[in-house]
Scaffold this motif. Structure first.
Motif, PDB file in Angstrom:
ATOM      1  N   LEU A  51      -8.483   9.258  -0.452  1.00 34.92           N
ATOM      2  CA  LEU A  51      -9.673   8.500  -0.823  1.00 34.92           C
ATOM      3  C   LEU A  51      -9.308   7.056  -1.111  1.00 34.92           C
ATOM      4  O   LEU A  51      -9.948   6.112  -0.645  1.00 34.92           O
ATOM      5  N   ARG A  52      -8.237   6.893  -1.873  1.00 30.49           N
ATOM      6  CA  ARG A  52      -7.846   5.528  -2.242  1.00 30.49           C
ATOM      7  C   ARG A  52      -7.387   4.734  -1.032  1.00 30.49           C
ATOM      8  O   ARG A  52      -7.614   3.534  -0.945  1.00 30.49           O
ATOM      9  N   SER A  53      -6.738   5.406  -0.094  1.00 33.75           N
ATOM     10  CA  SER A  53      -6.242   4.674   1.078  1.00 33.75           C
ATOM     11  C   SER A  53      -7.391   4.090   1.887  1.00 33.75           C
ATOM     12  O   SER A  53      -7.220   3.124   2.618  1.00 33.75           O
ATOM     13  N   LEU A  54      -8.612   4.672   1.714  1.00 27.27           N
ATOM     14  CA  LEU A  54      -9.771   4.108   2.420  1.00 27.27           C
ATOM     15  C   LEU A  54     -10.021   2.659   2.011  1.00 27.27           C
ATOM     16  O   LEU A  54     -10.542   1.862   2.782  1.00 27.27           O
ATOM     17  N   GLY A  55      -9.642   2.333   0.765  1.00 29.25           N
ATOM     18  CA  GLY A  55      -9.826   0.967   0.282  1.00 29.25           C
ATOM     19  C   GLY A  55      -9.034  -0.046   1.085  1.00 29.25           C
ATOM     20  O   GLY A  55      -9.321  -1.246   1.046  1.00 29.25           O
ATOM     21  N   ALA A  56      -8.035   0.426   1.833  1.00 33.61           N
ATOM     22  CA  ALA A  56      -7.244  -0.491   2.655  1.00 33.61           C
ATOM     23  C   ALA A  56      -8.103  -1.139   3.734  1.00 33.61           C
ATOM     24  O   ALA A  56      -7.797  -2.231   4.209  1.00 33.61           O
ATOM     25  N   PRO A 108     -11.502  -2.261   3.638  1.00 42.83           N
ATOM     26  CA  PRO A 108     -12.091  -3.548   3.209  1.00 42.83           C
ATOM     27  C   PRO A 108     -11.032  -4.578   2.847  1.00 42.83           C
ATOM     28  O   PRO A 108     -11.216  -5.779   3.097  1.00 42.83           O
ATOM     29  N   ASP A 109      -9.925  -4.103   2.276  1.00 45.96           N
ATOM     30  CA  ASP A 109      -8.844  -5.028   1.928  1.00 45.96           C
ATOM     31  C   ASP A 109      -8.352  -5.750   3.183  1.00 45.96           C
ATOM     32  O   ASP A 109      -8.255  -6.977   3.218  1.00 45.96           O
ATOM     33  N   TRP A 118       0.830  -1.208   0.000  1.00 45.96           N
ATOM     34  CA  TRP A 118       0.000   0.000   0.000  1.00 45.96           C
ATOM     35  C   TRP A 118       0.865   1.259   0.000  1.00 45.96           C
ATOM     36  O   TRP A 118       0.624   2.175  -0.769  1.00 45.96           O
ATOM     37  N   GLU A 174       2.431   1.817  -3.402  1.00 43.72           N
ATOM     38  CA  GLU A 174       1.512   2.389  -4.393  1.00 43.72           C
ATOM     39  C   GLU A 174       1.270   3.870  -4.117  1.00 43.72           C
ATOM     40  O   GLU A 174       1.297   4.696  -5.030  1.00 43.72           O
ATOM     41  N   LEU A 175       1.014   4.195  -2.835  1.00 45.16           N
ATOM     42  CA  LEU A 175       0.720   5.587  -2.480  1.00 45.16           C
ATOM     43  C   LEU A 175       1.921   6.476  -2.789  1.00 45.16           C
ATOM     44  O   LEU A 175       1.780   7.584  -3.328  1.00 45.16           O
ATOM     45  N   ALA A 176       3.141   5.983  -2.452  1.00 43.97           N
ATOM     46  CA  ALA A 176       4.347   6.776  -2.667  1.00 43.97           C
ATOM     47  C   ALA A 176       4.564   7.021  -4.157  1.00 43.97           C
ATOM     48  O   ALA A 176       4.878   8.131  -4.587  1.00 43.97           O
TER      49      ALA A 176
END
Lengths: 104, 874
Positions: B48-53, B55-56, B29, B32-34
């Motif tokens: 926003l995308r980090s929120l997907g972590a 449910p993951d 994670w 990808e973020l970096a």
């Protein structure tokens, strides 16, 4: 036990087969949110339809950032994608037009 | 590496990932973020995308979690409980609303208990602090202030105390600074005062022993409020000088926010010499005294020692100290005595409401467990252990308690603020009421108790039901255990009895409050206004007299002003001052104990302005002056007339106020009684002397006005400012406000307790309804058969109502016992009504009967309308 291939699963599998290899790239290509894509990647990896590797450490070091994990489709994955394409004929037209893979 | 947007969430969520995979998961994670951050993706998008972590991580945890069996059973139970509760939204909503209201109310009341009773007095080793008073057994007065001379003697001679400190909490001074003239409340204290309480100033130093000597350089310690308001908490304030009543005081310290001066809020603390000439006079009783007991010294032994010392001093000063004794009480009893009982009553009431709520929910859940018999039996038949089923049911009640607790805390946060605003100042100044860690701990304990109270019954019953042989019965729906019925009835009887007790107590308080507010204060409160005006003590009498005369003359000319007068101590507002009265020509009392009366200075026209009737004689006139040729005169109230002169006409009689050497004054008039110190207290004997013969320095100017008070206040301020720019106008209120304030404590207790009683009645009625309705539903078939056999609607109606009546009758007996006990606890709070007032008791029983009656009538009516053919076939 092979996973049930849903429409979203099919899109992810298709994106990886087209060379979109990283999590965020797959999201950009598929238009699916991160909370959907990652669990699908985990499932596909568990079912050995995808395999995962870390990008060479040197590439990341050159850019002064941590390395990323990338996904590749396996033989079983290609078979499953063919089955899914037969079930969901529109699957191959789903990728975002502007997206282009960084890898290969 | 710079901060990557979203990375902190990843690190947080990573804790959910099984340890073996955590590092790799985070790395993916973060990687990808970096990368995205370097490629210029906007931060919001990465967040926003980090929120997907989430449910993951949950997916991984679920599928790869190395969780223990117990753990997975727990999540399974919780998930099952959520699904079960969601399937019955109405039931779940009723239960959660009931419990969150009860938990919220009890949390709010507990926050008052905690901040006032438990933590209100923030002094070290509070249990070693004692209040020491003079007393006068013959006058049945056990809380006399202590004279300064006595205090110094006590301190020098006693061995029981580590420290014995004296203070006067309500000395008022005028604080002057450029463009400021403001009245301040000053606490005058002995030098050891703060050491005795076990507190230190936040900045600067405590008083030194030498600073309490007359003639020492004046020093002051600021209260936190004054330090904040005037100096913005600036630490460099130490060493600066403030002017109080034209004397310069050097600031040596400032207190912390959590320090509260005993009895009264003060702005500034200064050593005793500010009291001026009073410090030398043994006959003036003005100090409050608090002592810190030495190690191992008990209150009883301190009392014995002090009694000996007081007897010694009385022998040394027979002229002034005759008949004096000493009272030694624990400080917390002394300061919290009056407010402890109402708060305890409220807390008991809210606990009763909580119990009723729990009984209600337990009943609902028991009924529901019975309704779920088939489901539970099926699960048992498929291999579920009874313990597993009990655990499942407990999880449900635990979940309900958790959600209700969370909502309850929300409610408590919302209402605590409103409740604190309603608190009378006597409570509010002791502790700031808020929801803090201790209050939340209380709520958690309450939630656990609620979960157990509501859950254990159904859990036990559910696990019993879940035995295979009941499956058949369950399928037919005919099983109804007699013991279960008894439990339902028992719970409802308990609810009604508790609710009845609350209604009785609330009824008594409401009656008492009505009597209290209906009490005639003795003056007309509408369109009446009071404000304090203060002149320097040092100004000569004639100058002060002239000031007030000009003020009254100009104020009378203001538009909207109908009458203006003044009094030095306003009824229901200011502290009392009494005097000894020696009636000329009356035989001396056998024990030298002359009668006492309240002493007031009133201006001519005061009684007419206030609407206090003149019963005999005349009011002060403009000719009653402080000149040699003008005789000294007094007006007395009705009670004083009766006490001092009996049935004879007091007008024209003479008396002395104070010692026998005092000059005689002539009674010129008798006025109506006024409730002076409290509405609850009977009117006291009062003696008024004209402000023109004895000019006060601080008065309440009283204005009878027309229309709105605002312009009148502004007008008086303007006049005072033009007469003397350094004279402050302060402490302004309409008498309507004052009368509300005078009953604020009672209003608070009464309205809260009435609210709790109403909630209790509604809950108990719902409980009764639930049980009767359940009974009717269970007996639908039986009722159908009865009706098929010829029973009439009215007979069925009566049969069901009889059942309700029996429940109520038993509850009445239980409730009567509980009420008898509870009314003892509220008896001390009542005014003008007896704890066994039959009207109130009957009204309470009536109200409860009506509520229960309605609750029973609805299902009874439904039962009487059962269609026999459908019922029998069912």
């Amino acid at each position: 036990m092979p996973p049930r291939i849903t429409y979203s699963t099919g899109i992810v599998l298709f994106a990886v087969s087209r060379g979109f290899r990283y999590g965020f790239e797959i999201m950009d290509a598929s238009g699916l949110p991160s909370g959907t894509v990652y669990p699908i990647l985990r499932r596909l990896e568990d079912a050995r339809l995808l395999s995962a590797k870390w990008e060479p450490i040197a590439d990341a070091r050159d850019e002064q950032r941590p390395p990323r994990r990338y996904y590749q489709i396996t033989g079983a994955g290609r078979q499953a994608l063919r089955d899914a394409s037969a079930r969901f004929p529109g699957l191959t037209g789903t990728l975002q037009p502007a997206a282009s893979p960084t890898g290969s | 590496m710079s901060r990557i947007p979203g990375a902190s969430l990843i690190r947080l969520v990573a804790r959910l990932i099984p340890a073996g995979r955590r590092e790799e998961w985070s790395a993916e994670w973060i990687g990808e973020l970096a990368h995205a951050a370097r490629s210029g993706a906007p931060a919001w998008r990465l967040h926003l995308r980090s929120l997907g972590a989430v449910p993951d991580a949950l997916w991984l945890r679920h599928h790869h979690g190395a969780s223990t069996r117990g753990h997975s059973m727990f999540t399974h139970d919780v998930r099952y409980a959520v699904r079960t509760l969601a399937r019955r939204p109405a039931f779940t909503a009723i239960v959660i609303v009931t419990l969150s209201l009860c938990i919220g109310a009890s949390t709010a009341v507990f926050s008052i208990v905690e901040s006032v009773l438990l933590h209100g007095l923030n002094y070290r080793d509070l249990d070693r602090l004692v209040a020491v008073w003079s007393n006068n057994p013959k006058e049945k007065a056990d809380h006399y202030q202590v004279s300064i001379g006595d205090y110094f003697d006590w301190r020098a001679r006693s061995r029981s105390f580590e420290q014995l400190a004296g203070f006067f909490p309500e000395w008022n001074v005028t604080y002057t600074a450029p463009n400021v003239a403001e009245r301040l409340a000053v606490g005058a204290v002995s030098a050891n005062f703060l050491r005795m309480l076990g507190v230190r100033p936040r900045i600067g130093r405590d008083f030194a022993a030498a600073e309490e000597q007359v003639g020492a350089a004046p020093v002051a310690i600021l209260s936190h409020g004054f330090w904040l308001e005037r100096f913005n908490e600036d630490p460099s304030v130490i060493g600066k000088v403030i002017t109080l009543d034209d004397t310069k005081y050097t600031i040596v310290g400032a207190m912390d926010a959590d320090f509260s001066f005993p009895q009264q809020r003060v702005d500034v603390i200064v050593p005793l010499p500010i009291l001026g000439s009073y410090i030398h006079r043994r006959g003036v009783h003005m100090l409050s005294v608090i002592g810190r007991l030495g190690p191992g010294v008990t209150i009883a032994s301190a009392r014995r020692e002090m009694a000996g010392i007081v007897a010694q001093i009385s022998a040394e000063h027979p002229d002034v100290n005759v008949g004096l004794g000493v009272t030694v009480n624990s400080l917390s009893d002394d300061l919290l005595g009056d407010i402890r009982r109402p708060i305890e009553v409220l807390f008991a009431a809210v606990c009763a409401v909580l119990l009723i709520g729990c009984a209600n929910v337990a009943n609902l859940m028991l009924v529901r467990a019975a309704g779920r018999q088939q489901e539970l039996s099926l699960r048992a038949a498929m291999g579920a252990q009874p313990s597993a089923i009990a655990r499942q049911l407990l999880t449900e009640s635990g979940l309900i308690a958790l959600v209700s607790g969370a909502l309850g805390i929300g409610i408590a946060f919302a209402v605590t603020h409103a409740t604190a605003a309603m608190l009378p100042s006597s409570i509010a100044r002791i502790g700031s009421v808020r929801v803090d860690a201790m209050v939340l701990t209380f709520t958690v304990v309450v939630c656990i108790a609620v979960a157990l109270l509501c859950g254990v019954g159904p859990a036990v019953r559910g696990s019993r039901l879940a035995s295979g042989q009941r499956l058949r019965d369950a399928a037919r729906g005919s099983s109804s255990s007699r013991s279960a019925h008894r439990i339902h009835n028992g719970l409802v009887i308990g609810e009604i009895a508790l609710a009845l007790t609350l209604v009785v107590c609330a009824g008594l308080l409401i009656t008492s409050f009505a009597r209290l507010t209906g009490t005639d204060a003795g003056f007309r409160g509408d369109h009446l206004l009071r404000m304090k005006v203060s002149l320097p003590d040092a100004a000569p009498d004639a100058k002060r007299d002239q000031f007030f005369e000009s003020l009254f003359a100009q104020a009378r000319a203001l538009p909207g002003v109908r009458a203006v007068a003044s009094i030095n101590r306003f009824p229901l507002h200011d502290a009392n001052l009494t005097t000894q009265v020696i009636v000329d020509g009356a035989p001396p009392p056998p024990d030298d104990q002359y009668p006492e009366a309240d002493f007031r200075l009133a201006s001519p026209g005061y009684f007419a302005t206030m609407g206090i009737p003149l019963l005999a004689g005349r009011d002060f006139g403009s000719s009653d002056l402080a000149t040699r040729s003008s005789p000294r005169v007094a007006v007395i109230n009705r009670t004083a007339a009766l006490r001092l002169f009996g049935s004879t006409n007091p007008v024209g009689r003479r008396m002395k106020l104070g010692p026998e050497s005092a000059p005689s004054i002539t009674v010129i008039g008798v006025v109506g009684d006024v409730h002076d110190q409290s509405l609850k207290e009977a009117p006291r004997p009062q003696i008024f002397v004209s402000t023109r013969q004895r000019v006060p320095t601080v008065v309440s100017v009283v204005v009878r006005y027309e229309g709105k008070p605002g312009p009148v206040i502004a007008g008086v301020r303007r006049i005072v400012g033009s007469l003397d720019a350094a004279a402050p106008v302060y402490d302004i209120q309409t008498i309507e406000e004052l009368l509300v304030t005078a009953s604020l404590g009672e209003r608070f207790t009464t309205s809260l307790l009435s609210g709790f009683a109403a909630l209790a009645v509604v809950l108990a009625a719902l409980g009764a309804y639930g049980v009767i309705a359940y009974g009717v539903a269970q007996r639908t078939r039986e009722i159908g058969i009865r009706m098929a056999l010829g029973a009439r609607d009215s007979e069925v109606l009566a049969m069901v109502l009889r059942e309700g009546a029996l429940l109520f009758a038993i509850a009445l007996v239980v409730g009567a016992g509980a009420s008898w006990w509870a009314t003892r606890a509220v008896a001390g709070l009542l005014y003008g009504v007896d704890a066994t007032d039959p009207t109130t008791l009957l009204a309470a029983v009536g109200a409860m009967a009506v509520a229960t009656g309605i609750a029973c009538y609805v299902p009874a009516r439904r039962a009487s309308q059962v269609d026999p053919t459908t019922a029998i076939r069912a």
